[in-house]
Design a protein around this motif. Sequence first.
Motif, PDB file in Angstrom:
ATOM      1  N   VAL A   1      -2.088  -2.617   7.586  1.00 56.11           N
ATOM      2  CA  VAL A   1      -3.202  -2.374   6.662  1.00 56.11           C
ATOM      3  C   VAL A   1      -2.847  -1.141   5.840  1.00 56.11           C
ATOM      4  N   GLN A   2      -3.109  -1.207   4.537  1.00 56.16           N
ATOM      5  CA  GLN A   2      -2.793  -0.076   3.671  1.00 56.16           C
ATOM      6  C   GLN A   2      -3.846   1.025   3.759  1.00 56.16           C
ATOM      7  N   PRO A   3      -3.401   2.274   3.831  1.00 54.45           N
ATOM      8  CA  PRO A   3      -4.350   3.388   3.827  1.00 54.45           C
ATOM      9  C   PRO A   3      -4.690   3.797   2.395  1.00 54.45           C
TER      10      PRO A   3
ATOM     11  N   VAL B   1       8.829  -4.548  -5.646  1.00 56.24           N
ATOM     12  CA  VAL B   1       9.574  -4.947  -4.438  1.00 56.24           C
ATOM     13  C   VAL B   1       8.736  -4.803  -3.158  1.00 56.24           C
ATOM     14  N   TYR B   2       7.474  -4.527  -3.337  1.00 50.67           N
ATOM     15  CA  TYR B   2       6.524  -4.404  -2.231  1.00 50.67           C
ATOM     16  C   TYR B   2       6.647  -5.539  -1.207  1.00 50.67           C
ATOM     17  N   PRO B   3       6.744  -6.801  -1.649  1.00 50.66           N
ATOM     18  CA  PRO B   3       6.832  -7.878  -0.645  1.00 50.66           C
ATOM     19  C   PRO B   3       8.114  -7.833   0.192  1.00 50.66           C
TER      20      PRO B   3
ATOM     21  N   ALA C   1      10.355  -6.607   5.598  1.00 50.06           N
ATOM     22  CA  ALA C   1      11.078  -5.697   6.494  1.00 50.06           C
ATOM     23  C   ALA C   1      10.193  -5.260   7.658  1.00 50.06           C
ATOM     24  N   ASP C   2       8.911  -4.979   7.369  1.00 52.58           N
ATOM     25  CA  ASP C   2       7.966  -4.590   8.433  1.00 52.58           C
ATOM     26  C   ASP C   2       7.980  -5.627   9.551  1.00 52.58           C
ATOM     27  N   ILE C   3       7.854  -6.868   9.129  1.00 49.91           N
ATOM     28  CA  ILE C   3       7.711  -7.971  10.093  1.00 49.91           C
ATOM     29  C   ILE C   3       9.041  -8.232  10.803  1.00 49.91           C
TER      30      ILE C   3
ATOM     31  N   GLU D   1      -6.316 -14.420   3.699  1.00 52.55           N
ATOM     32  CA  GLU D   1      -5.774 -15.436   2.792  1.00 52.55           C
ATOM     33  C   GLU D   1      -4.908 -14.830   1.666  1.00 52.55           C
ATOM     34  N   ASP D   2      -5.292 -13.655   1.184  1.00 55.72           N
ATOM     35  CA  ASP D   2      -4.582 -13.069   0.031  1.00 55.72           C
ATOM     36  C   ASP D   2      -3.122 -12.686   0.339  1.00 55.72           C
ATOM     37  N   GLN D   3      -2.745 -12.662   1.617  1.00 60.06           N
ATOM     38  CA  GLN D   3      -1.367 -12.290   1.961  1.00 60.06           C
ATOM     39  C   GLN D   3      -0.465 -13.499   2.205  1.00 60.06           C
TER      40      GLN D   3
ATOM     41  N   SER E   1     -12.848  -6.037  -2.298  1.00 57.72           N
ATOM     42  CA  SER E   1     -11.621  -5.268  -2.463  1.00 57.72           C
ATOM     43  C   SER E   1     -11.864  -3.764  -2.378  1.00 57.72           C
ATOM     44  N   LYS E   2     -10.838  -3.043  -1.863  1.00 57.86           N
ATOM     45  CA  LYS E   2     -10.921  -1.592  -1.725  1.00 57.86           C
ATOM     46  C   LYS E   2     -11.012  -0.910  -3.081  1.00 57.86           C
ATOM     47  N   SER E   3     -10.403  -1.550  -4.089  1.00 59.35           N
ATOM     48  CA  SER E   3     -10.249  -0.857  -5.365  1.00 59.35           C
ATOM     49  C   SER E   3     -11.327  -1.218  -6.389  1.00 59.35           C
TER      50      SER E   3
HETATM   51  P1  TYM Z   1      -4.379  -4.792   2.697  1.00 61.64           P
HETATM   52  O1  TYM Z   1      -4.273  -3.369   3.123  1.00 61.64           O
HETATM   53  O2  TYM Z   1      -4.725  -5.094   1.288  1.00 61.64           O
HETATM   54  O3  TYM Z   1      -5.442  -5.541   3.602  1.00 61.64           O
HETATM   55  C1  TYM Z   1      -5.396  -5.448   5.018  1.00 61.64           C
HETATM   56  C2  TYM Z   1      -5.740  -6.803   5.625  1.00 61.64           C
HETATM   57  O4  TYM Z   1      -7.058  -7.189   5.218  1.00 61.64           O
HETATM   58  C3  TYM Z   1      -7.012  -8.491   4.654  1.00 61.64           C
HETATM   59  N1  TYM Z   1      -8.030  -8.571   3.594  1.00 61.64           N
HETATM   60  C4  TYM Z   1      -9.018  -9.460   3.558  1.00 61.64           C
HETATM   61  N2  TYM Z   1      -9.347 -10.461   4.401  1.00 61.64           N
HETATM   62  C5  TYM Z   1     -10.440 -11.192   4.095  1.00 61.64           C
HETATM   63  N3  TYM Z   1     -11.205 -10.976   2.981  1.00 61.64           N
HETATM   64  C6  TYM Z   1     -10.889  -9.990   2.115  1.00 61.64           C
HETATM   65  N4  TYM Z   1     -11.646  -9.771   1.031  1.00 61.64           N
HETATM   66  C7  TYM Z   1      -9.752  -9.183   2.384  1.00 61.64           C
HETATM   67  N5  TYM Z   1      -9.172  -8.140   1.749  1.00 61.64           N
HETATM   68  C8  TYM Z   1      -8.122  -7.785   2.501  1.00 61.64           C
HETATM   69  C9  TYM Z   1      -5.608  -8.640   4.106  1.00 61.64           C
HETATM   70  O5  TYM Z   1      -5.248  -9.986   3.938  1.00 61.64           O
HETATM   71  C10 TYM Z   1      -4.795  -7.928   5.170  1.00 61.64           C
HETATM   72  O6  TYM Z   1      -4.547  -8.802   6.254  1.00 61.64           O
HETATM   73  N6  TYM Z   1       0.395  -6.182   2.177  1.00 61.64           N
HETATM   74  C11 TYM Z   1      -0.673  -5.988   3.138  1.00 61.64           C
HETATM   75  C12 TYM Z   1      -0.322  -4.976   4.224  1.00 61.64           C
HETATM   76  C13 TYM Z   1       0.972  -5.220   4.921  1.00 61.64           C
HETATM   77  C14 TYM Z   1       1.232  -6.210   5.901  1.00 61.64           C
HETATM   78  C15 TYM Z   1       2.580  -6.016   6.285  1.00 61.64           C
HETATM   79  C16 TYM Z   1       0.452  -7.219   6.471  1.00 61.64           C
HETATM   80  C17 TYM Z   1       2.116  -4.511   4.758  1.00 61.64           C
HETATM   81  N7  TYM Z   1       3.090  -4.985   5.569  1.00 61.64           N
HETATM   82  C18 TYM Z   1       3.196  -6.831   7.244  1.00 61.64           C
HETATM   83  C19 TYM Z   1       1.080  -8.032   7.446  1.00 61.64           C
HETATM   84  C20 TYM Z   1       2.425  -7.839   7.804  1.00 61.64           C
HETATM   85  C21 TYM Z   1      -1.900  -5.480   2.415  1.00 61.64           C
HETATM   86  O7  TYM Z   1      -1.813  -4.945   1.339  1.00 61.64           O
HETATM   87  O8  TYM Z   1      -3.052  -5.584   3.113  1.00 61.64           O
END
Ligand code: TYM
Length: 341
Positions: A8-10, A125-127, A132-134, A146-148, A205-207
Motif C-alpha cells: 500500500v502506498q503511503p 516504470v512504476y509497474p 520486483a516487490d512481488i 480491481e485497479d491493480q 481515491s486518496k488523491s
Molecule cells: P494503492 O496504494 O493505490 O492502494 C492500496 C490497495 O488498495 C486497493 N484500492 C482499492 N480497492 C477497492 N476500491 C478502491 N476504491 C480502491 N483504491 C485502492 C488497491 O487496489 C491496492 O490493493 N501499486 C499499488 C501498491 C503496490 C503493490 C505492490 C500492490 C506496490 N507494489 C505489489 C501489490 C503488490 C498501489 O498503488 O496501491
Amino acid sequence: SQRVFSGVQPTGNLHLGNYLGAIKRFVELQDRFECIYCVVDLHAITVWQDPVELKKSIREVAAAFLAAGVDGDRHIVFNQSQVSVHAELAWVLNCVARLGWLNRMTQFKEKAGKDRENASVGLYVYPDLMAADILAYRATHVPVGEDQKQHLELARDIAQKFNNDFSQSIATNGFEEKFFPLPEPLIAGPATRVMSLRDGSKKMSKSEPSDASRINLTDDADQIANKIRRAKTDPFPLPETVEALKARPEADNLVGIYAALADTDAAGVLDAHGGAQFSQFKQALVDLTVEKLAPITAEMKRLVADPAHIDATLAKGAERAETIARETMNAVKDIVGFVRR
Ligand code: TYM
C-alpha cells in the motif's frame, strides 16, 4: 510453498476502499499463507511527496495494517525503502519489460494526465518496481483491488519473460524451470472497487480533492455519518434483486460496502434491506461502518502516538524481508551472469 505479498502506498488519506479492497483481505489471508505486507514508499515518490508528510504516512499505513489485525510477529510488515533489493531487482526487470508493455498501462496515462512530458520517469516504470516487490519474494498470491489487475498481469508477463530469456542459465545454476512463479491476483469479494460517495462512476481515491468523496480510516463517527448521509443516491428505494442493482451504480456501491463490512454478499444485504428507503439503509450503513472502523481508527491513533514502536516493528520486518529478498537477488545475479562477492 504459497506466499502472499501486497503493498500500500503511503500517500495520505487511507480510505475505506483501501481497507475493504486490500487491508481487510490481508488480515483474512494470514491463516492460510505466509504473508508479507509492505508500505511501498519507493512507489510513493513517483509523485512528489512532502518529506515530513511522507514519514508520517509511512507510519500511518503500518499502523493501519497492525490496527486492522495484521500480525507483525507471525508475518512480515515493513517499508520498501529499507530493503534495497526492491530497487536492485527493479533495475533488472526494467531490462526485461518491453517499452510497448509499459505503454499500455492505463494507470500511468491517468496519473500522468495531459502533461505527460512532465511526469517522472519513475511513474512510468512504476509497474516494474511493483513486479520486483512481488518477485523478490517469489510470491504466489497477491491480494489487491480491481485497479491493480493490469499491473499484476504485467508482473506475470515479466516473470514469464525472465524465465524464458534465462531458461538455460536457470537450469545451469540448478534452479527450477519456473524460477519466478507467476503471481496470481486475489481480487474477490463485494468491494474490489469501492466508488466515490459523490460520483458512482469514479473510484474512491486518496488523491480526490473532495474529502466528502471518501471515508478516511482517520474519520470519526460524526464525519462518517455526515459523509454517508450526503452520499449520492438515486431517488428509488433499494432494489430487491442483485440483477436490478447493476443499473444503479450508487446503490450498488453502498450495498457492496455494506456487504464487505458485514462479511456477506450483495444478495445477503438485499435479503435484509431490499425495498428500504435510502434514508433508512444509510442509517444502517452508518451504524455498521462506525462499529467496524471505530476500533481500527482508535488503535491506529494509539500506534502512531508511539512512532518508536512502529519504527522498531518496521525494522524487524525489514530484516526478515531482507533475508528472503537477498537470496532471490543473489540467484538473479547468478542467472543473469553478474560476478558477485
Ligand atoms: P494503492 O496504494 O493505490 O492502494 C492500496 C490497495 O488498495 C486497493 N484500492 C482499492 N480497492 C477497492 N476500491 C478502491 N476504491 C480502491 N483504491 C485502492 C488497491 O487496489 C491496492 O490493493 N501499486 C499499488 C501498491 C503496490 C503493490 C505492490 C500492490 C506496490 N507494489 C505489489 C501489490 C503488490 C498501489 O498503488 O496501491
